[in-house]
Each structure stands twice: as C-alpha cells, then as structure tokens.
Design an enzyme around this catalytic site. Structure first.
Site, PDB file in Angstrom:
ATOM      1  N   ASN A  31      79.517  -5.539   5.227  1.00 55.20           N
ATOM      2  CA  ASN A  31      79.831  -6.906   5.624  1.00 55.20           C
ATOM      3  C   ASN A  31      79.041  -7.368   6.843  1.00 55.20           C
ATOM      4  O   ASN A  31      78.446  -8.452   6.845  1.00 55.20           O
ATOM      5  CB  ASN A  31      81.348  -7.002   5.877  1.00 55.20           C
ATOM      6  CG  ASN A  31      81.753  -8.322   6.475  1.00 55.20           C
ATOM      7  OD1 ASN A  31      81.936  -8.440   7.678  1.00 55.20           O
ATOM      8  ND2 ASN A  31      81.834  -9.332   5.649  1.00 55.20           N
ATOM      9  N   VAL A  32      79.008  -6.555   7.874  1.00 53.79           N
ATOM     10  CA  VAL A  32      78.356  -6.968   9.119  1.00 53.79           C
ATOM     11  C   VAL A  32      76.841  -7.066   8.925  1.00 53.79           C
ATOM     12  O   VAL A  32      76.199  -8.047   9.329  1.00 53.79           O
ATOM     13  CB  VAL A  32      78.713  -5.992  10.268  1.00 53.79           C
ATOM     14  CG1 VAL A  32      78.008  -6.393  11.550  1.00 53.79           C
ATOM     15  CG2 VAL A  32      80.225  -5.953  10.477  1.00 53.79           C
ATOM     16  N   ALA A  33      76.269  -6.045   8.263  1.00 55.86           N
ATOM     17  CA  ALA A  33      74.825  -6.040   8.000  1.00 55.86           C
ATOM     18  C   ALA A  33      74.431  -7.286   7.196  1.00 55.86           C
ATOM     19  O   ALA A  33      73.438  -7.959   7.509  1.00 55.86           O
ATOM     20  CB  ALA A  33      74.450  -4.770   7.235  1.00 55.86           C
ATOM     21  N   TRP A  34      75.228  -7.613   6.207  1.00 56.81           N
ATOM     22  CA  TRP A  34      74.948  -8.746   5.314  1.00 56.81           C
ATOM     23  C   TRP A  34      74.872 -10.069   6.099  1.00 56.81           C
ATOM     24  O   TRP A  34      73.936 -10.861   5.931  1.00 56.81           O
ATOM     25  CB  TRP A  34      76.040  -8.785   4.233  1.00 56.81           C
ATOM     26  CG  TRP A  34      76.107  -9.994   3.378  1.00 56.81           C
ATOM     27  CD1 TRP A  34      75.255 -10.323   2.368  1.00 56.81           C
ATOM     28  CD2 TRP A  34      77.102 -11.032   3.445  1.00 56.81           C
ATOM     29  NE1 TRP A  34      75.659 -11.511   1.795  1.00 56.81           N
ATOM     30  CE2 TRP A  34      76.785 -11.960   2.436  1.00 56.81           C
ATOM     31  CE3 TRP A  34      78.225 -11.267   4.248  1.00 56.81           C
ATOM     32  CZ2 TRP A  34      77.549 -13.105   2.223  1.00 56.81           C
ATOM     33  CZ3 TRP A  34      78.981 -12.401   4.030  1.00 56.81           C
ATOM     34  CH2 TRP A  34      78.646 -13.309   3.038  1.00 56.81           C
ATOM     35  N   LYS A  55      94.352  -1.670  16.188  1.00 60.46           N
ATOM     36  CA  LYS A  55      93.496  -1.228  15.080  1.00 60.46           C
ATOM     37  C   LYS A  55      94.345  -0.356  14.177  1.00 60.46           C
ATOM     38  O   LYS A  55      95.314   0.256  14.627  1.00 60.46           O
ATOM     39  CB  LYS A  55      92.325  -0.390  15.622  1.00 60.46           C
ATOM     40  CG  LYS A  55      91.159  -0.304  14.670  1.00 60.46           C
ATOM     41  CD  LYS A  55      90.220  -1.475  14.846  1.00 60.46           C
ATOM     42  CE  LYS A  55      89.120  -1.501  13.834  1.00 60.46           C
ATOM     43  NZ  LYS A  55      88.119  -2.525  14.153  1.00 60.46           N
ATOM     44  N   GLY A  68      73.285   0.117   7.919  1.00 59.88           N
ATOM     45  CA  GLY A  68      74.428  -0.274   7.116  1.00 59.88           C
ATOM     46  C   GLY A  68      73.975  -1.230   6.027  1.00 59.88           C
ATOM     47  O   GLY A  68      72.828  -1.706   6.025  1.00 59.88           O
ATOM     48  N   PHE A  69      74.870  -1.505   5.065  1.00 55.52           N
ATOM     49  CA  PHE A  69      74.578  -2.547   4.074  1.00 55.52           C
ATOM     50  C   PHE A  69      75.871  -3.254   3.716  1.00 55.52           C
ATOM     51  O   PHE A  69      76.027  -3.829   2.652  1.00 55.52           O
ATOM     52  CB  PHE A  69      73.884  -1.962   2.835  1.00 55.52           C
ATOM     53  CG  PHE A  69      74.710  -0.947   2.068  1.00 55.52           C
ATOM     54  CD1 PHE A  69      74.768   0.377   2.491  1.00 55.52           C
ATOM     55  CD2 PHE A  69      75.401  -1.302   0.922  1.00 55.52           C
ATOM     56  CE1 PHE A  69      75.522   1.319   1.792  1.00 55.52           C
ATOM     57  CE2 PHE A  69      76.162  -0.377   0.206  1.00 55.52           C
ATOM     58  CZ  PHE A  69      76.217   0.941   0.651  1.00 55.52           C
ATOM     59  N   ASP A 102      87.840  -4.091   8.249  1.00 55.56           N
ATOM     60  CA  ASP A 102      86.852  -3.268   8.962  1.00 55.56           C
ATOM     61  C   ASP A 102      86.186  -2.437   7.854  1.00 55.56           C
ATOM     62  O   ASP A 102      86.209  -2.865   6.686  1.00 55.56           O
ATOM     63  CB  ASP A 102      87.533  -2.383  10.027  1.00 55.56           C
ATOM     64  CG  ASP A 102      86.534  -1.737  10.991  1.00 55.56           C
ATOM     65  OD1 ASP A 102      86.053  -2.419  11.896  1.00 55.56           O
ATOM     66  OD2 ASP A 102      86.215  -0.540  10.827  1.00 55.56           O
TER      67      ASP A 102
HETATM   68  P1  NDP Z   1      81.690  -2.231   5.467  1.00 50.45           P
HETATM   69  O1  NDP Z   1      82.649  -1.299   4.833  1.00 50.45           O
HETATM   70  O2  NDP Z   1      81.477  -3.556   4.859  1.00 50.45           O
HETATM   71  O3  NDP Z   1      80.285  -1.541   5.634  1.00 50.45           O
HETATM   72  C1  NDP Z   1      80.154  -0.358   6.385  1.00 50.45           C
HETATM   73  C2  NDP Z   1      78.746   0.104   6.219  1.00 50.45           C
HETATM   74  O4  NDP Z   1      78.477   1.268   6.976  1.00 50.45           O
HETATM   75  C3  NDP Z   1      78.471   0.486   4.807  1.00 50.45           C
HETATM   76  O5  NDP Z   1      77.153   0.248   4.527  1.00 50.45           O
HETATM   77  C4  NDP Z   1      78.852   1.961   4.853  1.00 50.45           C
HETATM   78  O6  NDP Z   1      78.410   2.680   3.786  1.00 50.45           O
HETATM   79  C5  NDP Z   1      78.178   2.358   6.103  1.00 50.45           C
HETATM   80  N1  NDP Z   1      78.727   3.607   6.594  1.00 50.45           N
HETATM   81  C6  NDP Z   1      80.021   3.975   6.745  1.00 50.45           C
HETATM   82  N2  NDP Z   1      80.096   5.222   7.223  1.00 50.45           N
HETATM   83  C7  NDP Z   1      78.818   5.629   7.363  1.00 50.45           C
HETATM   84  C8  NDP Z   1      78.238   6.810   7.820  1.00 50.45           C
HETATM   85  N3  NDP Z   1      78.984   7.848   8.223  1.00 50.45           N
HETATM   86  N4  NDP Z   1      76.877   6.877   7.850  1.00 50.45           N
HETATM   87  C9  NDP Z   1      76.103   5.832   7.475  1.00 50.45           C
HETATM   88  N5  NDP Z   1      76.607   4.688   7.017  1.00 50.45           N
HETATM   89  C10 NDP Z   1      77.948   4.593   6.973  1.00 50.45           C
HETATM   90  O7  NDP Z   1      82.157  -2.361   6.978  1.00 50.45           O
HETATM   91  P2  NDP Z   1      81.745  -3.446   8.049  1.00 50.45           P
HETATM   92  O8  NDP Z   1      80.389  -3.982   7.768  1.00 50.45           O
HETATM   93  O9  NDP Z   1      82.878  -4.365   8.172  1.00 50.45           O
HETATM   94  O10 NDP Z   1      81.704  -2.572   9.369  1.00 50.45           O
HETATM   95  C11 NDP Z   1      80.491  -2.015   9.909  1.00 50.45           C
HETATM   96  C12 NDP Z   1      80.674  -1.747  11.386  1.00 50.45           C
HETATM   97  O11 NDP Z   1      80.934  -2.980  12.059  1.00 50.45           O
HETATM   98  C13 NDP Z   1      81.832  -0.835  11.766  1.00 50.45           C
HETATM   99  O12 NDP Z   1      81.499  -0.120  12.932  1.00 50.45           O
HETATM  100  C14 NDP Z   1      82.950  -1.824  12.098  1.00 50.45           C
HETATM  101  O13 NDP Z   1      83.905  -1.251  12.952  1.00 50.45           O
HETATM  102  C15 NDP Z   1      82.148  -2.899  12.793  1.00 50.45           C
HETATM  103  N6  NDP Z   1      82.746  -4.222  12.876  1.00 50.45           N
HETATM  104  C16 NDP Z   1      83.221  -4.863  11.769  1.00 50.45           C
HETATM  105  C17 NDP Z   1      83.731  -6.142  11.882  1.00 50.45           C
HETATM  106  C18 NDP Z   1      84.211  -6.920  10.709  1.00 50.45           C
HETATM  107  O14 NDP Z   1      84.650  -8.038  10.911  1.00 50.45           O
HETATM  108  N7  NDP Z   1      84.133  -6.422   9.501  1.00 50.45           N
HETATM  109  C19 NDP Z   1      83.815  -6.811  13.174  1.00 50.45           C
HETATM  110  C20 NDP Z   1      83.218  -6.078  14.257  1.00 50.45           C
HETATM  111  C21 NDP Z   1      82.717  -4.836  14.086  1.00 50.45           C
HETATM  112  P3  NDP Z   1      79.543   3.282   2.803  1.00 50.45           P
HETATM  113  O15 NDP Z   1      80.722   2.405   2.823  1.00 50.45           O
HETATM  114  O16 NDP Z   1      78.832   3.279   1.545  1.00 50.45           O
HETATM  115  O17 NDP Z   1      79.907   4.596   3.393  1.00 50.45           O
HETATM  116  O1  2IT Z   2      86.046  -4.483  15.003  1.00 47.53           O
HETATM  117  C1  2IT Z   2      86.406  -5.659  14.818  1.00 47.53           C
HETATM  118  O2  2IT Z   2      86.347  -6.507  15.712  1.00 47.53           O
HETATM  119  C2  2IT Z   2      86.911  -6.019  13.495  1.00 47.53           C
HETATM  120  N1  2IT Z   2      86.926  -5.189  12.609  1.00 47.53           N
HETATM  121  C3  2IT Z   2      87.447  -7.401  13.247  1.00 47.53           C
HETATM  122  C4  2IT Z   2      88.879  -7.501  13.673  1.00 47.53           C
HETATM  123  C5  2IT Z   2      89.575  -8.775  13.346  1.00 47.53           C
HETATM  124  O3  2IT Z   2      90.776  -8.845  13.656  1.00 47.53           O
HETATM  125  O4  2IT Z   2      88.987  -9.706  12.795  1.00 47.53           O
END
Ligand code: NDP
Ligand code: 2IT
Length: 445
Positions: free
Chosen positions: A239-242, A125, A236-237, A165
């Site tokens: 990538n993952v939430a979407w 990471k 959240g809103f 991430d």
């Molecule tokens: P994004 O940047 O697309 O979205 C992150 C979301 O979480 C945003 O809505 C962000 O709001 C919000 N957020 C961040 N910090 C806080 C906080 N302190 N309090 C409340 N909301 C917060 O990231 P991802 O959707 O990619 O990641 C979301 C989670 O999923 C993380 O834990 C990540 O590690 C995990 N994950 C992601 C993967 C991926 O492929 N992308 C794979 C597996 C897990 P804002 O940015 O406005 O602060």
């Molecule tokens: O937490 C995770 O699994 C990710 N952010 C995705 C990592 C990846 O290599 O696709």
C-alpha cells in the site's frame, strides 16, 4: 549512568525479548537527553517512565476454521499505548512475524507520530501472527470475524480506532467493520480505511505514500532542489509503496526498484503507467513475491537482495522494519543518495540512521514522514463525526498542508534544541513535548 541509559536499562530489564521495542525507545531517548536537561519538571513527574509503559495491553485467542475444516489458533493483540492527546489510534498488522514486542515498538512510534500530525489522536497498535499468505478470501473473512469478536469490546469511535498496516487493507477493514457493526448494532467511525461507500475517506489508500513524497519534497526544497529528473529506489510493493510511486511519477521523478521478501526488481524505464496498477494485482495475489513483475515486464530480478545497492538520488523504504542495515546505509551514501525518506516504520537500524545523520544527507524518520496515513485517518474520523464526506481535492489539500506542517515542526524543534537539520531529533522532541505537556496537564494518569 546517564538518565537516558538508566531508562534504557530499565526498559530492557522489564521487557525482555522485545528487541524492536528497545530499539524504538533508544532512538527516542537519544534525542530526549537535551529536553530532559531543559525541563526538570518532566523528570520529576516521571513522564519518561510513564511514556514507555503502555496504558493497557490486550492479548487474546483467535480461533478460526480453514476451508478444509481444520481449526487454527492465532494470537491477537491491541496495545493501547497513550491517550493523553486523544483516542488510541493506529493500525492492525497481520503477519507471521508479529509479536508483542513488534507491536509495542509500533505503538510507541505511533504516539509521537500522531502527536506530530496536529490532530487529536493518541497512540495504539494491534494485530496478529496470522499469515495471510496463500489464504482464500473466505479464510481471511473468517479470521477477521473471529478477531473482531474479541476486539470489539475494547474499541470505539471515542476510545480506540484501529486501521490497516502490513497485511490489513481495504478488504480486511471491510470484514472487521462488518463484524463490529453486527455485534454492536452501531454504524460509527470505529475503524478507518473504510470503503468510500460506507464511511471511508477519499485519498486514504494513497495517503501514506503521497505524504512521504510531500515530506521528501519539503526536505529537497531546503537544498533548493525537487524530484524533477531524480532516480528513486522504493522498497516494498504494498500500500505505502504504491502511493509513493504514483506521487514520485507525478512530481517528475523515476522509480527504478520495488522489492518483496523474495528480492528486488530493477526497472530502468521506471515503474509507471499500467505497471503501477499491476502492483495492486501483485498484492492481491497474497503470494509475498515481487518476481512476477520482472517476468511480466522483462526486467532484472535480484533474488534475496535489497534495492539499496542501486545508484539512486532518493531512497524511500516502504516495506518493513530494519530493512536498511549499517552496510546498506553506507552504500546508499557512498553511491551519492542525497535523501532518505521513510515510508515504513523504523526501516533503518540504529547504526544505519547514525550513518545517515553523520553523513549530512537529508534523512527523515518514519514517524514524521509516513504520518500522512494516520493523518488522513484522522480526517476520516472528522468526516464520520460530521457525517459529511469531503471531496478528493479537499482531503489531498489538507494532507499536503499537514505534511508541510510536520516538516516545519521538525525543522523548528531540531533548531531550537541545538541540532539544526536533524529530522530524527526534531520529530522525537516535537512529538514528545506535545504528549508530555498533555500528561502534565492531566495529572498523575
Ligand atoms: P502492505 O501489506 O500493503 O505491504 C507491505 C510490503 O512490505 C509488502 O510488499 C510486503 O511483502 C513487504 N514486506 C513485509 N515483510 C517483509 C519482509 N520481511 N521483507 C521484505 N518485504 C517485506 O503494508 P503497508 O504498505 O501498509 O506497510 C508497509 C510499511 O509502511 C510498514 O512498515 C507499515 O508499518 C508502514 N506504514 C503503513 C501505513 C499504512 O497506512 N498502511 C502508514 C504508515 C506506515 P509481503 O506482504 O509479500 O510479505
Ligand atoms: O503506521 C501507521 O501510521 C499506520 N499503519 C496507519 C494507522 C492509522 O490509524 O491510519
């Protein structure tokens, strides 16, 4: 002192001021006590002592210039945690809260998660304390270029393959990839989450969220039910939430909340149709706020609050670590929530997850349920190696099968080691066994 407590004490002493890393290690260690008892060979080979120590930690300076000509200095990191089963693999996080300890917790989780995917990927990471909030496109590009100007010498398609991430999506991967290619004069699958015209995989943007829902569906199946008619809270809103919202809708459920650092919105009609596309717009503004959704669609906004107080059937935390504390977990259970499936990494505190496990509801830890993102990254690596893209249906089918396998692997391991239905133990034990066995096979490394 028990062996597990001894290890925890050592980890805390050796890694002070890294509470999230301690937490991630504790959660895994709680599951492993029984494994260590049954496998004295792992204890003798000091597998646990080795697995909590990163193979390599890289920390570097990232200087960059903003649009007004002012110079800023951020810190960059890459944690190369474990390569026993394949090249280091894991995302990059750009967020002001990033520290060495946060990235070590994420890298540690990634080792077990990647082992569960059934694909040959080690765990890593990285990221930076850079704050994308309010930055122009030009500033984001300059930051990414500076970051890659150091990172490039440590990564490669067979060595370490970063991805996105929090704060790192398709745009950032593009700038990072462009700079890598320019320095190395090489077109390879060194990053995943690339654009589909230049080596990316279809479905990768949706994969984590889709995978979470595929996993939750398998869990619900064990209780003879499904998403049809279920009310769902998503946090959240990003990538993952979407991705999760889209798939819940497809499966007949209704998502009634989204959240940001500013609070949560409650939309009783469900986040569907153009509202799902609006999530992308909201993210692209880099403003850290979900409130504009409430204004645009005339729904309630609860400033400074988390969505766990809403009465729902299913909760999908998709924002960030430790967003479900003990009281939130108790409230969810009390309000009749029957399934919590984590999209974020470690969104539940230790006390919170104990509450879920003791209550007997369905509860899946992120390292199992959000593995669809990195699994599809693994599929992107395969396509890059073959130089042959797969159609959407093929990738989605493989993702679905992988999530079903992970579910099965967790259920089986939990049962074999005496705690049927406990997905935390199942995920930790199955992930650990695969990596530990590989480390044994490879000698003292
Ligand atoms: P994004 O940047 O697309 O979205 C992150 C979301 O979480 C945003 O809505 C962000 O709001 C919000 N957020 C961040 N910090 C806080 C906080 N302190 N309090 C409340 N909301 C917060 O990231 P991802 O959707 O990619 O990641 C979301 C989670 O999923 C993380 O834990 C990540 O590690 C995990 N994950 C992601 C993967 C991926 O492929 N992308 C794979 C597996 C897990 P804002 O940015 O406005 O602060
Ligand atoms: O937490 C995770 O699994 C990710 N952010 C995705 C990592 C990846 O290599 O696709």
């Amino acid at each position: 002192m028990s062996f597990v407590n001894e290890i925890l004490a050592q980890v805390k002493a050796k890694n002070p001021a890294e509470p999230e890393f301690h937490q991630a290690v504790q959660e895994v260690m709680e599951s492993l006590a029984v494994v260590i008892e049954r496998h004295p060979e792992f204890r003798k080979a000091k597998i646990i002592e080795r697995i909590v120590e990163p193979e390599r930690v890289i920390m570097f300076r990232v200087p960059w210039m903003d649009d007004s000509g002012e110079i800023h200095v951020n810190r960059g990191f890459r944690i190369e945690m474990n390569s026993a089963i394949g090249p280091y693999k894991g995302g990059l996080r750009f967020h002001p809260s990033v520290t060495l300890g946060i990235l070590k917790f994420l890298a540690f989780e990634q080792v077990f998660k990647n082992a569960l995917t059934t694909l040959p990927m080690g765990g890593g990471k990285g990221g930076s304390d850079f704050n994308p909030k309010g930055k122009s496109d030009n500033e984001i590009m300059h930051f990414c270029q500076s970051f890659m100007t150091e990172l490039y010498r440590h990564i490669g398609p067979n060595t370490d393959v970063p991805a996105g991430d929090i704060g790192v999506g398709g745009r950032e991967i593009g700038y990072l990839y462009g700079q890598y290619k320019r320095i190395r004069n090489e077109s390879t699958g060194v990053l995943t989450g690339k654009g589909i015209n230049w080596g990316g995989s279809l479905i990768r943007p949706e994969a984590t969220g889709f995978g979470v829902v595929y996993f939750a569906r398998e869990m619900l199946k064990t209780r003879n039910t499904d998403f049809n008619g279920k009310i769902v809270a998503v946090s959240g809103f990003g990538n993952v939430a979407w991705g999760a919202v889209q798939k819940v809708n497809e499966c007949g459920g209704k998502v009634v909340t989204l959240s940001g650092p500013d609070g949560y919105i409650y939309d009783p009609d469900g986040v569907r149709g153009e509202k799902v596309d609006y999530m992308l717009e909201l993210r692209a503004t880099n403003n850290d706020m979900v409130e504009p959704y409430a204004q645009k669609y005339n729904v309630e906004f609860f400033p400074g609050k988390k969505p766990w107080e809403v009465k729902v059937d299913v909760a999908l935390p998709c924002a960030t670590q430790n967003e479900i504390e003990a009281a939130d977990a108790a409230m969810l259970v009390e309000n009749g929530c029957t399934c919590v499936c984590e999209g974020a990494n470690m969104p539940t505190t230790i006390e919170g997850y104990h509450t879920f496990v003791e209550s007997g509801i369905l509860y899946a830890p992120g390292k199992a349920s959000n593995a669809g993102g990195v699994a599809t990254s693994g599929l992107e690596m395969s396509q890059n190696s073959m130089r042959l893209p797969w159609p959407r249906e093929e990738v989605d089918h493989r993702l679905h099968e992988i999530m079903r396998s992970i579910h099965r692997i967790c259920v089986d391991a939990a049962e074999t080691y005496g705690t049927p239905g406990n997905y935390v133990n199942g995920a930790n034990i199955a992930g650990f066994l695969k990596v530990a066995q590989a480390m044994m096979d490879q000698g003292l490394v």
